[in-house]
Write a protein that holds these residues in place. Structure first.
Motif, PDB file in Angstrom:
ATOM      1  N   GLN A 199      46.149   8.491 -16.132  1.00 11.49           N
ATOM      2  CA  GLN A 199      46.955   7.390 -16.655  1.00 11.49           C
ATOM      3  C   GLN A 199      46.026   6.236 -17.008  1.00 11.49           C
ATOM      4  OE1 GLN A 199      49.098   7.111 -12.974  1.00 11.49           O
ATOM      5  NE2 GLN A 199      50.978   7.938 -13.860  1.00 11.49           N
ATOM      6  N   MET A 218      51.149   0.595 -17.690  1.00 12.58           N
ATOM      7  CA  MET A 218      50.626   1.881 -18.121  1.00 12.58           C
ATOM      8  C   MET A 218      50.790   2.021 -19.630  1.00 12.58           C
ATOM      9  SD  MET A 218      51.285   5.734 -16.671  1.00 12.58           S
ATOM     10  CE  MET A 218      52.930   5.977 -17.335  1.00 12.58           C
ATOM     11  N   TYR A 253      49.168   4.703 -21.332  1.00  9.93           N
ATOM     12  CA  TYR A 253      49.071   6.113 -21.723  1.00  9.93           C
ATOM     13  C   TYR A 253      49.080   6.984 -20.473  1.00  9.93           C
ATOM     14  CZ  TYR A 253      47.529  10.525 -23.663  1.00  9.93           C
ATOM     15  OH  TYR A 253      47.469  11.858 -24.021  1.00  9.93           O
ATOM     16  N   GLU A 254      49.671   8.161 -20.610  1.00 11.27           N
ATOM     17  CA  GLU A 254      49.602   9.190 -19.575  1.00 11.27           C
ATOM     18  C   GLU A 254      49.341  10.522 -20.251  1.00 11.27           C
ATOM     19  OE1 GLU A 254      52.984  10.979 -16.930  1.00 11.27           O
ATOM     20  OE2 GLU A 254      52.089   9.276 -15.867  1.00 11.27           O
ATOM     21  N   ILE A 289      57.270   5.003 -21.374  1.00  8.73           N
ATOM     22  CA  ILE A 289      56.836   5.560 -20.099  1.00  8.73           C
ATOM     23  C   ILE A 289      57.598   6.850 -19.784  1.00  8.73           C
ATOM     24  CG2 ILE A 289      56.580   5.120 -17.642  1.00  8.73           C
ATOM     25  CD1 ILE A 289      54.801   3.455 -19.515  1.00  8.73           C
ATOM     26  N   PHE A 294      56.230   9.628 -21.794  1.00  4.94           N
ATOM     27  CA  PHE A 294      54.946  10.117 -21.310  1.00  4.94           C
ATOM     28  C   PHE A 294      55.169  11.235 -20.295  1.00  4.94           C
ATOM     29  CE2 PHE A 294      52.681   5.851 -22.137  1.00  4.94           C
ATOM     30  CZ  PHE A 294      52.155   6.327 -23.316  1.00  4.94           C
ATOM     31  N   HIS A 295      56.067  10.973 -19.325  1.00  2.00           N
ATOM     32  CA  HIS A 295      56.351  11.971 -18.288  1.00  2.00           C
ATOM     33  C   HIS A 295      56.960  13.231 -18.899  1.00  2.00           C
ATOM     34  CE1 HIS A 295      55.361   9.468 -14.845  1.00  2.00           C
ATOM     35  NE2 HIS A 295      55.995   8.468 -15.427  1.00  2.00           N
ATOM     36  N   ARG A 344      54.292  15.250 -20.742  1.00  2.00           N
ATOM     37  CA  ARG A 344      53.362  15.908 -19.834  1.00  2.00           C
ATOM     38  C   ARG A 344      53.993  17.121 -19.164  1.00  2.00           C
ATOM     39  NH1 ARG A 344      52.434  15.244 -14.577  1.00  2.00           N
ATOM     40  NH2 ARG A 344      53.612  13.308 -14.418  1.00  2.00           N
TER      41      ARG A 344
END
Length: 351
Positions: free
Chosen positions: A220, A228, A230-231, A332, A335-336, A339
């Protein structure tokens, strides 16, 4: 050994030089006379003003930290100095520039590096030059440091002693851990920064968080306000993962010198509070990362652990424009989601 002896000094205002030709000034060492100083020539010249300077450094008699039969692998890191309580204790600020690593040399000569005048805080703000010995595991050894200003670096001839405070305190015979000198310099213009940067990262030899099996690392990126920005995807069972390129903006990073923290986590290890275990951190900035072509390795660190692996930047390219598919409010969460979906795809492909 650069431990030059003080002879004496005198004071004069800058506007008095021209009227003081052939005048003799008394040098004083405290209350003692220490000789005479005479101004023979004084000419007013116009001097070009530059945004940055290209500087070539050379080292002499660096301490050998790699054993009896070798020599150190030295490189330099130049910092802005935030504050200075005394001559030994200083709080270092952002990284201004880095040199490449010179392998197995006690008298290294580095390629030119650019020092931005604004990044240095002007010509007369203190900057720190720190020398390290590169180690393969990322636990680089400190050789020594010297503190100066950009104006002093542009005054030719001086040697700067590198001082290691620990060694200095342990030996009455200690002078320095090497000498540093400006070989040559020239004025240049500041490089223009892009609005966005596409970064291609990898890691090497991350510390495994499991007794059986391997970690699933991901990272992250946080700006200095703790947001945050970027992840990454996670990489299954790989302690030297190659991640997909990612894009950040100067605005998100709070400027080219805004501190950013890259936090590596293990997606396969849940802490008691439900968070993913932290594998380590890298503290850097966009300006620091932009030195990747000369020195592309950053040590991953954790509290009380000097090295938890290496973070490498393989390329970093400016982009004139870039648009994300999600809005800031959903950034955000997406991002999750991205991923996790990438992880499922990889799990399916590995079966």
């Amino acid at each position: 050994d650069a431990a030059d002896d003080f002879i004496g000094s005198f004071q004069i205002n800058s506007d008095e030089f021209e009227s003081s030709i052939n005048k003799k000034f008394q040098l004083k060492d405290e209350e003692k006379n220490a000789g005479k100083f005479k101004i023979k020539i004084c000419e007013i010249v116009s001097k070009d003003v530059y945004d940055a300077y290209s500087i070539d450094f050379r080292g002499k008699k660096f301490d050998n930290l790699d054993g009896f039969f070798g020599a150190s692998d030295p490189y330099l890191v130049i910092h802005r100095v935030k504050s200075s309580e005394d001559n030994d204790e200083r709080e270092l600020g952002m990284v201004i520039a880095k040199t490449e690593v010179i392998s197995n040399k006690s008298n290294p000569i580095w390629k030119s590096l650019n020092l931005d005048v604004d990044a240095c805080g002007g010509y007369h703000s203190e900057i720190g030059i720190l020398a390290y010995d590169r180690d393969d595991d990322g636990d680089d050894d400190f050789i020594g440091s010297t503190y100066t200003t950009l104006a002093e670096l542009l005054s030719p001839g001086a040697f700067y002693p590198l001082i290691n405070i620990k060694k200095k305190g342990n030996s009455l015979k200690y002078n320095n851990s090497g000498l540093l000198k400006v070989k040559r310099y020239s004025g240049c213009n500041t490089s223009k920064f892009g609005k966005f940067y596409k970064i291609s990262p990898t890691c090497k030899n991350l510390t495994n968080q499991h007794c059986f099996g391997k970690s699933d690392p991901y990272f992250q990126v946080f700006n200095e306000e703790g947001v945050m920005i970027y992840e990454s995807e996670d990489v299954i069972h790989d302690l030297s993962p190659t991640f997909e390129p990612f894009v950040v903006s100067i605005e998100e990073c709070k400027g080219v010198d805004g501190e950013i923290t890259i936090t590596l986590r293990d997606d396969n290890y849940d802490e008691d509070d439900g968070s993913k275990r932290i594998m380590g951190h890298v503290k850097t900035s966009l300006r620091d990362l932009l030195h990747y072509q000369k020195n592309n390795v950053w040590t991953v660190k954790k509290e009380n652990v000097p090295t938890c692996g290496l973070f490498l930047v393989n390329s970093m390219n400016p982009l004139p424009e870039f648009s994300r598919e999600v809005t800031d409010k959903k950034l955000i969460q997406n991002f999750h989601a991205i991923r996790l979906s990438k992880k499922k795809k990889k799990q399916k492909s590995s079966k």
